[in-house]
Each structure stands twice: as C-alpha cells, then as structure tokens.
Enzyme design. Structure first.
Site, short mmCIF file in Angstrom:
data_model
loop_
_atom_site.label_atom_id
_atom_site.label_comp_id
_atom_site.label_asym_id
_atom_site.label_seq_id
_atom_site.Cartn_x
_atom_site.Cartn_y
_atom_site.Cartn_z
N GLU A 89 0.83 -1.21 0.00
CA GLU A 89 0.00 0.00 0.00
C GLU A 89 0.87 1.26 0.00
O GLU A 89 0.55 2.24 -0.66
CB GLU A 89 -0.94 0.00 1.22
CG GLU A 89 -1.92 -1.15 1.25
CD GLU A 89 -2.85 -1.15 0.04
OE1 GLU A 89 -3.29 -0.08 -0.38
OE2 GLU A 89 -3.13 -2.25 -0.47
N HIS A 146 -1.87 -8.03 9.54
CA HIS A 146 -2.47 -8.36 8.25
C HIS A 146 -1.63 -9.38 7.49
O HIS A 146 -2.09 -10.44 7.09
CB HIS A 146 -2.66 -7.09 7.41
CG HIS A 146 -3.41 -7.32 6.15
ND1 HIS A 146 -2.84 -7.84 5.01
CD2 HIS A 146 -4.71 -7.09 5.83
CE1 HIS A 146 -3.74 -7.94 4.05
NE2 HIS A 146 -4.89 -7.49 4.53
N GLU A 177 -2.55 -13.21 6.49
CA GLU A 177 -2.29 -13.57 5.10
C GLU A 177 -0.84 -13.93 4.79
O GLU A 177 -0.47 -14.04 3.63
CB GLU A 177 -2.75 -12.44 4.19
CG GLU A 177 -4.25 -12.17 4.28
CD GLU A 177 -4.73 -11.13 3.30
OE1 GLU A 177 -3.90 -10.61 2.53
OE2 GLU A 177 -5.94 -10.85 3.29
N VAL A 205 -6.99 -0.10 12.07
CA VAL A 205 -8.44 -0.10 12.29
C VAL A 205 -8.89 -1.47 12.79
O VAL A 205 -8.16 -2.45 12.69
CB VAL A 205 -9.21 0.27 11.00
CG1 VAL A 205 -8.75 1.62 10.47
CG2 VAL A 205 -9.06 -0.82 9.94
N HIS A 209 -11.01 -8.07 9.19
CA HIS A 209 -10.08 -9.08 9.69
C HIS A 209 -10.24 -9.29 11.20
O HIS A 209 -10.24 -10.42 11.68
CB HIS A 209 -8.64 -8.69 9.37
CG HIS A 209 -8.28 -8.87 7.94
ND1 HIS A 209 -8.45 -10.07 7.27
CD2 HIS A 209 -7.73 -8.02 7.03
CE1 HIS A 209 -8.04 -9.95 6.02
NE2 HIS A 209 -7.60 -8.71 5.85
#
Length: 265
Positions: A89, A146, A177, A205, A209
């Site tokens: 990102e 994540h 992941e 946040v 997930h």
C-alpha cells in the site's frame, strides 16, 4: 503559499472504527499543522466504493486527492500515511504521488508506523502498556497483523523478536495472510501451560479481519481455533489507531517530514 496535509489510510467500511482510529489520527496530526488544510485519501478502491454506495460518503483515492490539490493551487503538500509498514500500500502511495510531483513546489511523505528500530521499540512499549492488565501467568497475548507477500512482512517477526528480547515471553505476533501464521502461533502456544489467550488486532483499524478472521464464530477464526485447543479466549476489538501512543508516533513522523520541508526553504 497554500499548504495541505493529506492523510492517507487503507480505509475501513466500519464507521465506528474509522471514527476512533483514522479520524483520530487525522485530527492528531492536523493539530500539529494548523496552517495546513487537512485532506483525506484511502488506498482501497473497494472500501471507497462501499462507502459511496452504502453511506453516500465520498472519499478520494490518492491520485484523485493529489489532482484536486494541484487544481486548487496548493503548492506545499505533506502526505502522512497511516500504514503499519512500508509494504504494497505504501508503494502504491509513492507511485501515485510521483505522478503529480511536478504540480507542486514542495512535496514530502512522512514515514509509516514502523520505519526505524526506534519505532519498533516504541511500539513494543506502547502495545505492552496497553495490554499489561492481561500480562500474567497462564495468559498468552496474541497480536494479529495483516501480513503481506511484500518484503516488508519481515516487520512482524522483527517485532516478535523484540518482544521476546524485552522479556515479554507471553506475547506473540501472527498474521492473517502471511507468516508467522496462526498455525505458527498455535505451535508456540502448545509449548506453554497457559489456559487463557487474549487476541488483539495489530492493525490501525478494527475492521473485517478483526471482526471475522480474529473474533468470528466460523470454525477457522483465530478465536474458534484457540477455543478448540482448550483456551479461554478474550478478543479485544480495538484498532491500534485508538491508542494514543500510536497516534503520537504518526504525529512524530509527520513532524519530522514537516521539518524537512522547512529545511528546504
């Protein structure tokens, strides 16, 4: 000179979490730059589309936000990402910014949360302080990140290593992941005699997930898998953006970027 502060987040479709995390970070950073106009952008097109269709909330992507700033005559822009690390990102933000860099006199990006060894040490202190009420014999504390195929994924193992080195042996880090996986975490827990586990997102946040992969009722959720192994599980549905210390880290990264802008004058 027109100045803008563009805070860029991955985004979330959970409105309550957005208020407690992304908006809280935006306001904390904006307070440090009162002469800058605050703007927002998300990197997730899926979330942008959900919010537009479901709630009629319009949020720009990074390129759109940059194009608008250029069109409105802003000449100095400070971009602060609210990302945990410099992964995919972050690379997308960098690429989008490069396309517009000739439109501004001064343009700079602040660093993501984990960008230096000092950042890892600070985050270790912040997270252990936030969860200290659970740090007792018989309880294991698991942070869910994540995860990514990007090389930046090494940040999770590095943070886990620092936790252990600092003596926080009941703390563990896993990812949804990538690696370390929940299987790796469970393997580490199986060597313990503990019967209690606390799960908390290591994400800015508290979104899908956290609610589903971590705390969901599906048998593959982290909570269900640990309960199947006999653990009494507490899920803390709390994004890192809710923690003041984490918000202050983003403020400091933005402040450092702002100082570089000043030095360019």
């Amino acid at each position: 000179m027109k100045q803008a502060l563009l805070v860029v987040s991955f985004g979330t479709s959970y409105n309550e979490s957005r208020s407690k995390t992304i908006e809280a970070i935006e306001q904390a950073v904006a307070a440090e730059f009162p002469s800058y106009e605050l703007r927002r952008a998300f990197t997730s097109r899926i979330i942008i589309d959900i919010l537009r269709k479901r709630d009629n909330i319009i949020i720009d992507g990074v390129e759109e936000a940059m194009e608008k700033l250029a069109a409105e005559g802003f000449k100095r822009v400070l971009i602060q990402p609210t990302l945990v690390m410099g992964g995919e990102e972050y690379d997308c933000i960098v690429n989008a910014v490069k396309k517009q860099e000739d439109s501004f006199d001064q343009l700079i990006m602040g660093a993501p949360l984990l960008s230096s060894e000092e950042d890892y040490l600070k985050l270790t202190e912040i997270l252990t302080e936030d969860t200290k009420e659970y740090d007792s014999e018989g309880t294991e504390i698991v942070f869910m990140g994540h995860g990514s195929e990007h090389e930046a994924n090494a940040a999770y193992n590095h943070l886990a290593g620092i936790l252990k080195k600092q003596g926080y042996t009941r703390y563990h880090v896993g990812t949804v992941e990538a690696e370390p996986s929940i299987d790796d975490v469970i393997e580490a827990l199986n060597g313990k005699q503990s019967k209690h586990a606390v799960l908390q997102p290591m994400m800015i946040v508290c979104g899908d997930h956290a609610h589903n992969d971590m705390a969901g009722t599906d048998r593959d959720s982290w909570k269900s898998r640990l309960e199947a192994d006999g653990y009494d599980v507490i899920c803390r549905l709390k994004g890192m953006g809710e923690i003041e210390g984490v918000r202050r880290m983003f403020v400091e990264h933005a402040r450092q970027a702002g100082k570089k802008l000043e030095d360019q004058e």
